[in-house]
Enzyme design. Structure first.
Site, PDB file in Angstrom:
ATOM      1  N   LYS A  37      -5.162   7.839 -10.859  1.00  0.00           N
ATOM      2  CA  LYS A  37      -4.971   6.390 -10.682  1.00  0.00           C
ATOM      3  C   LYS A  37      -4.515   5.771 -12.003  1.00  0.00           C
ATOM      4  O   LYS A  37      -5.082   6.066 -13.051  1.00  0.00           O
ATOM      5  CB  LYS A  37      -6.282   5.748 -10.221  1.00  0.00           C
ATOM      6  CG  LYS A  37      -6.206   4.244 -10.079  1.00  0.00           C
ATOM      7  CD  LYS A  37      -7.443   3.675  -9.397  1.00  0.00           C
ATOM      8  CE  LYS A  37      -7.344   2.175  -9.222  1.00  0.00           C
ATOM      9  NZ  LYS A  37      -7.635   1.421 -10.434  1.00  0.00           N
ATOM     10  N   HIS A  78      -3.732  -1.642 -12.964  1.00  0.00           N
ATOM     11  CA  HIS A  78      -5.165  -1.945 -13.056  1.00  0.00           C
ATOM     12  C   HIS A  78      -5.376  -3.443 -13.339  1.00  0.00           C
ATOM     13  O   HIS A  78      -5.934  -3.814 -14.362  1.00  0.00           O
ATOM     14  CB  HIS A  78      -5.785  -1.091 -14.176  1.00  0.00           C
ATOM     15  CG  HIS A  78      -7.249  -0.837 -14.011  1.00  0.00           C
ATOM     16  ND1 HIS A  78      -7.793   0.411 -14.067  1.00  0.00           N
ATOM     17  CD2 HIS A  78      -8.290  -1.675 -13.810  1.00  0.00           C
ATOM     18  CE1 HIS A  78      -9.098   0.345 -13.933  1.00  0.00           C
ATOM     19  NE2 HIS A  78      -9.425  -0.922 -13.766  1.00  0.00           N
ATOM     20  N   ILE A  86      -1.927  -6.623  -3.967  1.00  0.00           N
ATOM     21  CA  ILE A  86      -1.719  -6.419  -2.525  1.00  0.00           C
ATOM     22  C   ILE A  86      -2.725  -7.310  -1.768  1.00  0.00           C
ATOM     23  O   ILE A  86      -3.937  -7.117  -1.881  1.00  0.00           O
ATOM     24  CB  ILE A  86      -1.926  -4.936  -2.123  1.00  0.00           C
ATOM     25  CG1 ILE A  86      -1.000  -4.012  -2.917  1.00  0.00           C
ATOM     26  CG2 ILE A  86      -1.772  -4.757  -0.606  1.00  0.00           C
ATOM     27  CD1 ILE A  86       0.455  -4.045  -2.565  1.00  0.00           C
TER      28      ILE A  86
HETATM   29  C1  LIG Z   1     -14.725  -5.829  -9.989  1.00  0.00           C
HETATM   30  C2  LIG Z   1     -13.693  -4.776 -10.211  1.00  0.00           C
HETATM   31  C3  LIG Z   1     -14.094  -3.500 -10.572  1.00  0.00           C
HETATM   32  C4  LIG Z   1     -13.150  -2.497 -10.752  1.00  0.00           C
HETATM   33  N1  LIG Z   1     -13.573  -1.255 -11.114  1.00  0.00           N
HETATM   34  C5  LIG Z   1     -12.671  -0.255 -11.231  1.00  0.00           C
HETATM   35  C6  LIG Z   1     -13.102   1.069 -11.548  1.00  0.00           C
HETATM   36  O1  LIG Z   1     -14.265   1.328 -11.808  1.00  0.00           O
HETATM   37  N2  LIG Z   1     -12.159   2.050 -11.594  1.00  0.00           N
HETATM   38  C7  LIG Z   1     -10.827   1.788 -11.346  1.00  0.00           C
HETATM   39  O2  LIG Z   1     -10.022   2.711 -11.390  1.00  0.00           O
HETATM   40  N3  LIG Z   1     -10.404   0.543 -11.064  1.00  0.00           N
HETATM   41  C8  LIG Z   1     -11.285  -0.477 -11.003  1.00  0.00           C
HETATM   42  N4  LIG Z   1     -10.852  -1.735 -10.708  1.00  0.00           N
HETATM   43  C9  LIG Z   1      -9.404  -1.973 -10.507  1.00  0.00           C
HETATM   44  C10 LIG Z   1      -9.018  -1.864  -9.036  1.00  0.00           C
HETATM   45  O3  LIG Z   1      -9.271  -0.579  -8.539  1.00  0.00           O
HETATM   46  C11 LIG Z   1      -7.536  -2.172  -8.815  1.00  0.00           C
HETATM   47  O4  LIG Z   1      -6.723  -1.290  -9.557  1.00  0.00           O
HETATM   48  C12 LIG Z   1      -7.140  -3.606  -9.155  1.00  0.00           C
HETATM   49  O5  LIG Z   1      -8.160  -4.516  -8.834  1.00  0.00           O
HETATM   50  C13 LIG Z   1      -5.862  -3.971  -8.435  1.00  0.00           C
HETATM   51  O6  LIG Z   1      -5.416  -5.235  -8.788  1.00  0.00           O
HETATM   52  P1  LIG Z   1      -5.662  -6.549  -7.856  1.00  0.00           P
HETATM   53  O7  LIG Z   1      -7.111  -6.825  -7.843  1.00  0.00           O
HETATM   54  O8  LIG Z   1      -4.863  -7.593  -8.552  1.00  0.00           O
HETATM   55  O9  LIG Z   1      -5.122  -6.227  -6.502  1.00  0.00           O
HETATM   56  C14 LIG Z   1     -11.771  -2.762 -10.577  1.00  0.00           C
HETATM   57  C15 LIG Z   1     -11.381  -4.059 -10.230  1.00  0.00           C
HETATM   58  C16 LIG Z   1     -12.304  -5.059 -10.054  1.00  0.00           C
HETATM   59  C17 LIG Z   1     -11.837  -6.439  -9.682  1.00  0.00           C
END
Ligand SMILES: Cc1cc2nc3c(=O)[nH]c(=O)nc-3n(C[C@H](O)[C@H](O)[C@H](O)COP(=O)(O)O)c2cc1C
Length: 298
Positions: free
Chosen positions: A171, A195, A229
């Site tokens: 990822k 991310h 998305i």
């Molecule tokens: C509260 C929160 C926790 C997240 N924790 C992780 C994580 O532990 N590992 C990870 O790969 N991405 C993490 N993400 C990122 C999401 O998987 C994702 O890539 C991202 O939110 C996508 O963007 P968007 O929210 O604008 O759609 C996190 C996002 C949020 C909002």
């Protein structure tokens, strides 16, 4: 003079996605089927949950947000993801019965990376992976929620692939260079993502998708995408540009916070319904047929 500059990748990404328009192809079109297959399993739609971590117990409910949306993923029969967490939390997610890919953090402690991956496999994960876009931080290597992150080499990634029978997912891929390295080390899927804007001026995932698709299409790597998305239209554009599936992100949070599993399931279903509607409007009966010939760029 105005020295303010636009650097927020979330804003840039949203603008880019909104600049992609869709033409209609209605004659001879049928009601579309949005079901899809990953790694031999059939799913009801190519909409996926995000790899989230650290969600609380909204409105004092018994299960935390991670467990609630995992139950929603099971209910909707879609692929589920989760992010940074300890093994006991992962066990509770696995116990929901959702087909879950555990995305482990790139901890500097490589033993912890391996332990969490091994634990996930034993607990019944559908897949395992790592997010490579939390390696670096403003002080050099990142410290994420108090934990030291570490550099990840191709050899290290290959060693994770070799220790599991499960599909391995990387990822945070945002270039052809990294996508090709993922194919080389034997990853079965990549998530094209910045991310939620960790890099200023990060290229919108949908902008780089076609080149990534062309580079790894014939190498057995499934392409997933996230960032911004929020609707079936966003998912449709992602699929048209080369993705096999797309994950919602923070767009799911209001429904999840408000109504838990029921709210998240309703949100995820509505995204799927809009995808089906747009597929029917554009003459694509099956997910695998969608291509970018119906897209127009402003
Ligand atoms: C509260 C929160 C926790 C997240 N924790 C992780 C994580 O532990 N590992 C990870 O790969 N991405 C993490 N993400 C990122 C999401 O998987 C994702 O890539 C991202 O939110 C996508 O963007 P968007 O929210 O604008 O759609 C996190 C996002 C949020 C909002």
């Amino acid at each position: 003079m105005d020295y303010t500059r636009l650097s927020d990748a979330n804003v840039i990404t949203e603008k880019y996605m909104d600049s992609i328009l869709i033409e209609e192809r209605l004659i001879d079109s049928k009601v579309a089927d949005i079901s899809t297959t990953f790694f031999g399993e059939k799913f009801d739609s190519p909409v996926m949950t995000p790899a989230f971590s650290h969600l609380g117990n909204y409105k004092g409910r018994e299960r935390n947000g991670l467990e609630e949306y995992s139950l929603a993923a099971k209910e909707c029969n879609i692929l589920n993801f989760c992010g940074m967490m300890e093994n006991d939390q992962f066990k509770r997610i696995a116990d929901t019965g959702a087909k879950t890919v555990r995305i482990v953090k790139p901890y500097a402690d490589n033993g912890k990376v391996r332990d969490q991956m091994q634990f996930a496999e034993e607990a019944g994960a559908f897949g395992i992976g790592i997010d490579i876009d939390h390696i670096f931080g403003s002080e050099g290597l990142d410290i994420c929620v108090g934990e030291q992150m570490g550099e990840q080499t191709s050899d290290m990634l290959r060693s994770y692939v070799e220790m599991t029978k499960l599909p391995f997912v990387v990822k945070g891929v945002l270039s052809v260079t990294d996508a090709v390295k993922c194919a080389d080390i034997g990853a079965k899927a990549i998530i094209v993502s910045h991310h939620h804007g960790r890099l200023s001026y990060a290229v919108p995932p949908l902008m780089v998708l076609p080149k990534i698709r062309d580079a790894v299409r014939d190498r057995g790597v499934k392409i997933m995408v996230d960032c911004g998305i929020a609707s079936g239209a966003d998912v449709f554009k992602a699929l048209a540009l080369g993705a096999d599936a797309a994950a919602v992100g923070r767009s799911m949070l209001p429904a999840l916070e408000d109504k838990g599993t029921e709210g998240a399931a309703e949100f995820l279903r509505n995204v799927g319904k809009e995808l089906r509607y747009i597929m029917s409007f554009t003459g694509f009966e099956h997910v695998s047929e969608i291509d970018d010939s119906v897209l127009h760029f402003i």
